[in-house]
Scaffold this motif. Sequence first.
Motif, PDB file in Angstrom:
ATOM      1  N   ASN A 172       2.446  15.130  -7.146  1.00 25.32           N
ATOM      2  CA  ASN A 172       2.707  15.962  -5.793  1.00 25.32           C
ATOM      3  C   ASN A 172       3.585  14.832  -5.106  1.00 25.32           C
ATOM      4  N   ARG A 173       4.767  15.469  -5.206  1.00 30.13           N
ATOM      5  CA  ARG A 173       6.404  13.774  -4.943  1.00 30.13           C
ATOM      6  C   ARG A 173       6.186  14.383  -3.581  1.00 30.13           C
ATOM      7  N   SER A 174       6.705  15.975  -3.039  1.00 31.53           N
ATOM      8  CA  SER A 174       6.857  16.173  -2.127  1.00 31.53           C
ATOM      9  C   SER A 174       8.674  15.393  -1.755  1.00 31.53           C
ATOM     10  N   GLY A 222       7.593  -4.055  -1.616  1.00 34.27           N
ATOM     11  CA  GLY A 222       6.706  -2.932  -0.967  1.00 34.27           C
ATOM     12  C   GLY A 222       6.281  -1.750  -1.995  1.00 34.27           C
ATOM     13  N   GLN A 223       4.871  -1.054  -1.742  1.00 35.73           N
ATOM     14  CA  GLN A 223       5.284  -0.450  -2.830  1.00 35.73           C
ATOM     15  C   GLN A 223       5.999   0.580  -2.496  1.00 35.73           C
ATOM     16  N   ASN A 224       6.149   0.674  -0.484  1.00 36.69           N
ATOM     17  CA  ASN A 224       6.975   1.577  -0.167  1.00 36.69           C
ATOM     18  C   ASN A 224       7.822   1.417   0.532  1.00 36.69           C
ATOM     19  N   VAL A 225       8.502   0.389  -0.025  1.00 35.15           N
ATOM     20  CA  VAL A 225       8.957  -0.741   0.666  1.00 35.15           C
ATOM     21  C   VAL A 225       9.951   0.028   1.770  1.00 35.15           C
ATOM     22  N   SER A 270      11.635   1.915  -3.431  1.00 35.47           N
ATOM     23  CA  SER A 270      11.816   2.430  -2.330  1.00 35.47           C
ATOM     24  C   SER A 270      11.143   4.859  -2.716  1.00 35.47           C
ATOM     25  N   HIS A 271      10.990   4.828  -1.722  1.00 38.16           N
ATOM     26  CA  HIS A 271      10.536   6.870  -1.925  1.00 38.16           C
ATOM     27  C   HIS A 271      11.050   7.162  -1.400  1.00 38.16           C
ATOM     28  N   PRO A 272      11.961   8.388  -2.214  1.00 34.60           N
ATOM     29  CA  PRO A 272      13.258   9.340  -2.075  1.00 34.60           C
ATOM     30  C   PRO A 272      12.812   9.601  -0.066  1.00 34.60           C
ATOM     31  N   VAL A 281      11.895   8.909  -9.842  1.00 31.43           N
ATOM     32  CA  VAL A 281      11.892  10.218  -9.303  1.00 31.43           C
ATOM     33  C   VAL A 281      10.796  10.814  -9.952  1.00 31.43           C
ATOM     34  N   GLN A 282      11.030  10.285 -11.535  1.00 34.90           N
ATOM     35  CA  GLN A 282       9.764  10.178 -11.898  1.00 34.90           C
ATOM     36  C   GLN A 282       9.961  12.234 -13.245  1.00 34.90           C
ATOM     37  N   SER A 283      10.438  12.790 -12.735  1.00 36.54           N
ATOM     38  CA  SER A 283      10.955  14.033 -13.508  1.00 36.54           C
ATOM     39  C   SER A 283      11.718  14.825 -12.614  1.00 36.54           C
ATOM     40  N   GLY A 286       0.516  -1.161   0.249  1.00 35.82           N
ATOM     41  CA  GLY A 286      -0.321  -0.483   0.286  1.00 35.82           C
ATOM     42  C   GLY A 286       0.436   1.408  -0.153  1.00 35.82           C
ATOM     43  N   CYS A 287       0.130   2.620   0.257  1.00 35.49           N
ATOM     44  CA  CYS A 287       0.574   3.808  -0.267  1.00 35.49           C
ATOM     45  C   CYS A 287       0.093   4.839   0.077  1.00 35.49           C
ATOM     46  N   ASP A 288       0.910   5.448   0.868  1.00 34.46           N
ATOM     47  CA  ASP A 288       0.289   6.809   1.058  1.00 34.46           C
ATOM     48  C   ASP A 288       0.064   7.975   0.868  1.00 34.46           C
ATOM     49  N   LYS A 289       0.702   8.363  -0.452  1.00 32.97           N
ATOM     50  CA  LYS A 289       1.769   9.273  -0.264  1.00 32.97           C
ATOM     51  C   LYS A 289       0.768   9.876  -2.121  1.00 32.97           C
ATOM     52  N   PHE A 290      -0.284   9.314  -2.314  1.00 33.15           N
ATOM     53  CA  PHE A 290      -1.087   9.886  -3.304  1.00 33.15           C
ATOM     54  C   PHE A 290      -0.005  10.793  -4.329  1.00 33.15           C
ATOM     55  N   CYS A 291       0.349  10.476  -5.261  1.00 30.01           N
ATOM     56  CA  CYS A 291       1.012  10.803  -6.652  1.00 30.01           C
ATOM     57  C   CYS A 291       0.066  11.078  -7.058  1.00 30.01           C
ATOM     58  N   THR A 292      -0.055  12.054  -7.651  1.00 36.72           N
ATOM     59  CA  THR A 292      -1.357  13.031  -8.179  1.00 36.72           C
ATOM     60  C   THR A 292      -1.863  11.576  -9.782  1.00 36.72           C
ATOM     61  N   TYR A 293      -1.073  11.163  -9.936  1.00 39.03           N
ATOM     62  CA  TYR A 293      -1.307   9.915 -11.399  1.00 39.03           C
ATOM     63  C   TYR A 293      -1.402   9.164 -11.054  1.00 39.03           C
ATOM     64  N   CYS A 294      -1.019   8.348  -9.421  1.00 39.90           N
ATOM     65  CA  CYS A 294      -1.083   7.276  -9.258  1.00 39.90           C
ATOM     66  C   CYS A 294      -1.588   6.917  -9.054  1.00 39.90           C
ATOM     67  N   VAL A 295      -2.403   5.239  -9.564  1.00 39.84           N
ATOM     68  CA  VAL A 295      -4.005   4.655  -8.865  1.00 39.84           C
ATOM     69  C   VAL A 295      -3.325   3.298  -7.450  1.00 39.84           C
ATOM     70  N   VAL A 296      -1.987   3.620  -7.202  1.00 36.47           N
ATOM     71  CA  VAL A 296      -2.269   3.037  -6.092  1.00 36.47           C
ATOM     72  C   VAL A 296      -3.020   2.631  -5.080  1.00 36.47           C
ATOM     73  N   PRO A 297      -2.676   3.990  -4.228  1.00 34.66           N
ATOM     74  CA  PRO A 297      -3.599   4.180  -2.752  1.00 34.66           C
ATOM     75  C   PRO A 297      -4.753   4.212  -3.085  1.00 34.66           C
ATOM     76  N   TYR A 298      -5.034   3.704  -4.608  1.00 37.50           N
ATOM     77  CA  TYR A 298      -6.511   3.408  -4.326  1.00 37.50           C
ATOM     78  C   TYR A 298      -7.141   2.153  -4.488  1.00 37.50           C
TER      79      TYR A 298
HETATM   80 FE1  SF4 Z   1       3.199   5.456  -3.965  1.00 41.20          FE
HETATM   81 FE2  SF4 Z   1       4.469   4.851  -5.659  1.00 41.20          FE
HETATM   82 FE3  SF4 Z   1       2.393   5.978  -6.258  1.00 41.20          FE
HETATM   83 FE4  SF4 Z   1       3.431   7.319  -5.035  1.00 41.20          FE
HETATM   84  S1  SF4 Z   1       4.255   6.366  -6.747  1.00 41.20           S
HETATM   85  S2  SF4 Z   1       1.600   7.489  -5.032  1.00 41.20           S
HETATM   86  S3  SF4 Z   1       5.100   7.141  -4.033  1.00 41.20           S
HETATM   87  S4  SF4 Z   1       2.454   4.315  -5.473  1.00 41.20           S
END
Ligand code: SF4
Length: 437
Positions: A272-274, A199-202, A233-235, A260-262, A155-167
């Motif tokens: 919303n990468r923070s 892990g999605q955010n291991v 991993s997430h930075p 890093v994405q961009s 799972g993931c609580d980061k809610f990057c604005t493009y990503c479905v994983v948190p949902y």
């Molecule tokens: Fe979470 Fe990674 Fe999706 Fe961002 S890209 S919401 S960190 S799973």
Amino acid sequence: MSPPKTFHVKSFGCQMNVYDGERMAELMAAQGLTQADAVDADVVVLNTCHIRERATEKVYSDIGRLRKDQRRKSGKTPMIAVAGCVAQAEGEEIFTRAKVDIVVGPQAYHNLPDLVAKAAAGTPSLDTDMPLLSKFGALPRRKVAPSAFLTVQEGCDKFCTYCVVPYTRGAEISRPFAAIVDEAKALVDAGAREITLLGQNVNAWSENERGLHDLIRDLDRIPGLARIRYTTSHPNDMTQGLIDAHRDIESLMPFLHLPVQSGSDRVLKAMNRSHTRDSYLRLLDRVREVRPDIALSGDFIVGFPGETDAEFEDTLSLVDAVGYAQAYSFKYSPRPGTPAASIVEQVPESVMDERLQRLQAALNRDQHAFNAATVGRTCTVLLERAGKLPGQLIGKSPWLQSVHLIGNHAIGDLVEVTLAAAGPNSLTGTERIAEAA
Ligand code: SF4
Ligand code: 5AD
């Protein structure tokens, strides 16, 4: 429908899905079912990925093709189970529209044998509950490959604005320390020499103030476990403890996948990468300080809504600054329900195509350069599978490069080699002959 005797699991997408697919296959095998090709199997599990592209349409067309292929070959109608993230996100619609027998979400697949039995008795079912962690205890293990996966976090609580994983995968949860150590020991007993913690955010794994590095430290003590890796991993969760572990723990391999994405701060903010470009680069400096030979990997998205030419150039210059050993890059794909999907300035497909090509050319150049720079080094290679040539085996270097070797060895051996020649995607190794004492 009579009780099924054979099954087939088809997994798409990330390593987490590959792992889940393996566990589902084990569950089915434990029920006495045997594996078969998709065209022959009584039960076919489609373990779907929702992260990019037209995921839902793909599931519908896969279901249609499966039914057609089986009807043509044997006149049978297979039982179809849709699992994975599309099941979680759009299961109800698939269940009613495609009339599949089972829809099971990623948090519920331990119920698969029950759902199969129910479907065989005439009751199709949908199970997309998200209970916390109950699936893990239910999973049996057989003999495993030399390099095994172990899910420690989901799972993931980061809610990057493009990503479905948190949902689709829900909030971040960590498996208990003791359960992970037990499973790692069982994996080693079953033949694993390397474990990749998944892990999605291991690196967000935690239990009572203990972080991933504490877990790795304990796993390092398991006799017979030669190598440990972790991904993704997430930075922002890259703690000093974890960085130091790359210096202190020999079995922790010198490889870090850190998306890093961009390379543009404006785009990173809109995503919303923070983290910023600079904070990411400084983080990599700190990692390289403790482990200068570390191989770096990343994920990139081109064509995020509103991305300008200049912002894309910032991504290319970040790539130049880092020198990745390997990386993954994708065209932005609007995922229904995510904030970025409703941004109006979507980037035209042709622009995304061109950007992706340029980015991939730069990443391929760096990958080749990284491989070339390792030629002449001596390292261990964990042999994982047979190659095409007689006597050839293929394994991985500590830096996750594929290494081809000819010699008298078995799969699972950890061999000391000198890297001899590098191609863009792999290297050849020659065995290091130990000097006579
Ligand atoms: Fe979470 Fe990674 Fe999706 Fe961002 S890209 S919401 S960190 S799973
Ligand atoms: N479009 C394109 N790429 C995406 N990713 C995640 N969501 C999307 C999307 N909507 C990529 C990111 C992430 C990787 C697993 O998939 O780069 O790190």
